[in-house]
Design an enzyme around this catalytic site. Structure first.
Site, PDB file in Angstrom:
ATOM      1  N   GLN A 253       0.826  -1.203   0.000  1.00  0.00           N
ATOM      2  CA  GLN A 253       0.000   0.000   0.000  1.00  0.00           C
ATOM      3  C   GLN A 253       0.857   1.248   0.000  1.00  0.00           C
ATOM      4  O   GLN A 253       0.555   2.231  -0.673  1.00  0.00           O
ATOM      5  CB  GLN A 253      -0.916  -0.010   1.228  1.00  0.00           C
ATOM      6  CG  GLN A 253      -2.255   0.665   1.009  1.00  0.00           C
ATOM      7  CD  GLN A 253      -3.099  -0.080  -0.005  1.00  0.00           C
ATOM      8  OE1 GLN A 253      -2.923  -1.271  -0.208  1.00  0.00           O
ATOM      9  NE2 GLN A 253      -3.991   0.616  -0.675  1.00  0.00           N
ATOM     10  N   HIS A 256       2.345   3.120  -3.292  1.00  0.00           N
ATOM     11  CA  HIS A 256       1.538   3.941  -4.204  1.00  0.00           C
ATOM     12  C   HIS A 256       2.099   5.357  -4.291  1.00  0.00           C
ATOM     13  O   HIS A 256       2.357   5.868  -5.373  1.00  0.00           O
ATOM     14  CB  HIS A 256       0.082   4.002  -3.732  1.00  0.00           C
ATOM     15  CG  HIS A 256      -0.732   2.828  -4.170  1.00  0.00           C
ATOM     16  ND1 HIS A 256      -1.238   2.710  -5.441  1.00  0.00           N
ATOM     17  CD2 HIS A 256      -1.140   1.730  -3.495  1.00  0.00           C
ATOM     18  CE1 HIS A 256      -1.924   1.579  -5.537  1.00  0.00           C
ATOM     19  NE2 HIS A 256      -1.878   0.964  -4.370  1.00  0.00           N
ATOM     20  N   GLU A 321     -10.147   2.491   3.745  1.00  0.00           N
ATOM     21  CA  GLU A 321     -10.463   2.005   2.399  1.00  0.00           C
ATOM     22  C   GLU A 321     -10.402   0.474   2.354  1.00  0.00           C
ATOM     23  O   GLU A 321     -11.322  -0.181   1.855  1.00  0.00           O
ATOM     24  CB  GLU A 321      -9.461   2.609   1.415  1.00  0.00           C
ATOM     25  CG  GLU A 321      -9.658   2.200  -0.022  1.00  0.00           C
ATOM     26  CD  GLU A 321      -8.576   2.766  -0.923  1.00  0.00           C
ATOM     27  OE1 GLU A 321      -8.783   2.763  -2.148  1.00  0.00           O
ATOM     28  OE2 GLU A 321      -7.518   3.204  -0.417  1.00  0.00           O
ATOM     29  N   HIS A 322      -9.323  -0.102   2.838  1.00  0.00           N
ATOM     30  CA  HIS A 322      -9.140  -1.555   2.836  1.00  0.00           C
ATOM     31  C   HIS A 322      -8.876  -2.046   4.254  1.00  0.00           C
ATOM     32  O   HIS A 322      -8.066  -1.454   4.966  1.00  0.00           O
ATOM     33  CB  HIS A 322      -7.932  -1.968   1.982  1.00  0.00           C
ATOM     34  CG  HIS A 322      -7.904  -1.383   0.611  1.00  0.00           C
ATOM     35  ND1 HIS A 322      -7.114  -0.296   0.274  1.00  0.00           N
ATOM     36  CD2 HIS A 322      -8.564  -1.731  -0.522  1.00  0.00           C
ATOM     37  CE1 HIS A 322      -7.286  -0.009  -1.002  1.00  0.00           C
ATOM     38  NE2 HIS A 322      -8.159  -0.855  -1.511  1.00  0.00           N
ATOM     39  N   ASP A 355      -7.544  -5.390  -6.134  1.00  0.00           N
ATOM     40  CA  ASP A 355      -7.141  -4.380  -7.119  1.00  0.00           C
ATOM     41  C   ASP A 355      -7.322  -4.874  -8.549  1.00  0.00           C
ATOM     42  O   ASP A 355      -7.633  -4.088  -9.450  1.00  0.00           O
ATOM     43  CB  ASP A 355      -5.668  -4.010  -6.915  1.00  0.00           C
ATOM     44  CG  ASP A 355      -5.481  -2.965  -5.836  1.00  0.00           C
ATOM     45  OD1 ASP A 355      -6.477  -2.378  -5.401  1.00  0.00           O
ATOM     46  OD2 ASP A 355      -4.316  -2.746  -5.433  1.00  0.00           O
ATOM     47  N   HIS A 414     -51.750  24.500  -3.697  1.00  0.00           N
ATOM     48  CA  HIS A 414     -51.687  23.043  -3.665  1.00  0.00           C
ATOM     49  C   HIS A 414     -53.043  22.453  -3.276  1.00  0.00           C
ATOM     50  O   HIS A 414     -53.532  21.505  -3.895  1.00  0.00           O
ATOM     51  CB  HIS A 414     -50.637  22.573  -2.635  1.00  0.00           C
ATOM     52  CG  HIS A 414     -49.214  22.709  -3.081  1.00  0.00           C
ATOM     53  ND1 HIS A 414     -48.673  23.896  -3.478  1.00  0.00           N
ATOM     54  CD2 HIS A 414     -48.222  21.780  -3.198  1.00  0.00           C
ATOM     55  CE1 HIS A 414     -47.408  23.716  -3.797  1.00  0.00           C
ATOM     56  NE2 HIS A 414     -47.100  22.431  -3.645  1.00  0.00           N
TER      57      HIS A 414
END
Length: 425
Positions: A253, A256, A321-322, A355, A414
């Site tokens: 991770q 990245h 996220e993960h 992924d 209305h």
């Protein structure tokens, strides 16, 4: 290497939790705002000028779009192992076909209520480029849109992002048109339209902070998927986890970019003590060592907890996220995780499985937004339309309630629209 914490108390996590919805720094916001406004005002001319200034590439508008023939030719130049690796696009399609909504009809005496599910007319998919190629980004964004039935799927990528493997992925995933335009100028062009690039209904896909800020600024004029932050993983590990697996997954991770976040939450003091040395051993031979080291030093966190229940509490507060579950009995933990983009169960399900080949889209909420945001799916590429049909008799039955509520809200028009019809013979 990793920042070491011990929880509970859980307030030790607070300085390390993401700031949900945090705006871009003023300089980025101002720079992007100027580009967006310029593209909206001048169209193609502004797009070309900013591409030349920012990307160092000067393509005339008629050179931006790539032909379908170019995509077909690219397939022949992609190495066979990579071609084979793209075949699981069928898994991604099969998974997302299960997300298709059919709508529904409710019938009651004198009334018919319908929810129609309608695909968006057009979607823009942004695919980063430059230093790397991202065929998986194409697949994970475009396939759900294609399954949803979007009429026009338009991809924008910087000139350097249109590699053969990306073009092949676009063809397999169902992309209809491809434009070699990147950066905030591409987002603005997709949001407002130019003479060359058509306006879309929604923009999806990741990007750097300038692209993300552009999406923030055009939201409302066009739909967006989410404001993606740096990628994240949180590994929950017990005494049965292999320290080499944990270290490898944190590095995967962290490689990245320098802003990537990698957390390990463990009940094992032995694993905690051995993690930094193992990270150093693996980083010594890592091709992206410099990036991963900076990310781990700045955003790597090790949390030692007394129980797995405490580990789950850390995970839910972090809403990453993960989440990886590298524990002896992972399945009982799955339902207890309330906030995560995706959960990876067991020692042989590292995050890269998601992924590339597993099936669900890897476009996931970041920066704590997993508290209220879902993974990208078919549901992001449709809208719902309510259909209501009343008979005269049913309107007469409900008229008193409608009139009472309308008058309570101070809307006599209305009430009168119903009163006139209710009195029809």
């Amino acid at each position: 290497m990793l920042t070491r914490l011990q929880a509970p108390p859980y307030d030790v996590l607070t300085p390390h939790l993401p700031k949900i919805g945090a705006a871009a720094d003023p300089a980025t916001a101002q720079a992007v705002g100027a580009i967006v406004a310029d593209v909206r005002a001048r169209g193609d001319g502004a797009v070309r000028e900013h591409a030349r200034r920012l990307d160092g590439v000067d393509l005339a508008p008629e050179e931006w779009e790539l032909s379908v023939a170019r995509c077909r030719e690219g397939l022949g130049r992609v190495p066979r192992p990579v071609q084979a690796a793209l075949e699981p696009v069928a898994r991604v399609r099969a998974y997302h076909e299960r997300q298709v909504e059919a709508g529904f009809t409710v019938r009651t005496p004198g009334a018919k209520l319908v929810m129609r599910v309608v695909p968006l007319d057009s979607v823009g998919i942004y695919v980063p480029g430059g230093k790397a190629a991202y065929p998986s980004t194409v697949i994970m964004n475009a396939v759900p849109a294609a399954v949803a039935g979007v009429g026009d799927i338009i991809m924008a990528t910087p000139p350097g992002g249109a590699s053969d493997v990306v073009l092949t992925a676009a063809r397999l995933a169902g992309v209809h048109r491809i434009f070699r335009v990147g950066g905030p100028q591409a987002i603005a062009a997709l949001a407002y339209g130019t003479a060359t690039i058509p306006r879309v209904d929604k923009i999806v896909g990741p990007g750097n902070r300038f692209v993300t800020e552009a999406k923030r600024q055009v939201a409302g004029a066009v739909g967006i998927d989410m404001l993606a932050g740096p990628t994240e993983v949180l590994v929950i590990a017990d005494r049965t986890a292999a320290v080499r697996h944990v270290a490898a997954d944190l590095i995967a991770q962290a490689e990245h970019d320098e802003d990537a976040c990698a957390w390990c939450v463990t009940t094992s003091r032995e694993l905690a003590d051995g993690l930094d040395p193992e990270l150093e051993r693996q980083l010594a031979r890592a091709p992206r060592r410099a990036i991963a080291e900076r990310a781990l030093a700045a955003h790597g966190v090790l949390v030692l907890v007394p129980t797995l229940d405490a580990a789950l509490e850390v995970a839910n507060r972090r809403a990453p996220e993960h989440v990886e579950l590298l524990v002896e009995r992972p399945w009982p933990l799955v339902d207890a995780i309330r906030h995560a983009g995706a959960i990876f169960v067991g020692s042989y399900t590292p995050e890269p499985v998601g992924d590339y080949v597993a099936g669900p889209s890897h476009v996931l909420p970041t920066a704590g937004t997993a508290r209220y945001v879902s993974p990208l799916g078919v549901y992001d590429f449709v809208k719902r339309i309510s259909v209501i049909a009343y008979s005269r008799e049913r309107l007469q039955q409900d008229a008193a309630h409608i009139i009472a509520l309308a008058e309570a809200e101070g809307l006599p028009g209305h009430a009168e629209a119903v009163r006139l019809r209710a009195s029809d013979p």
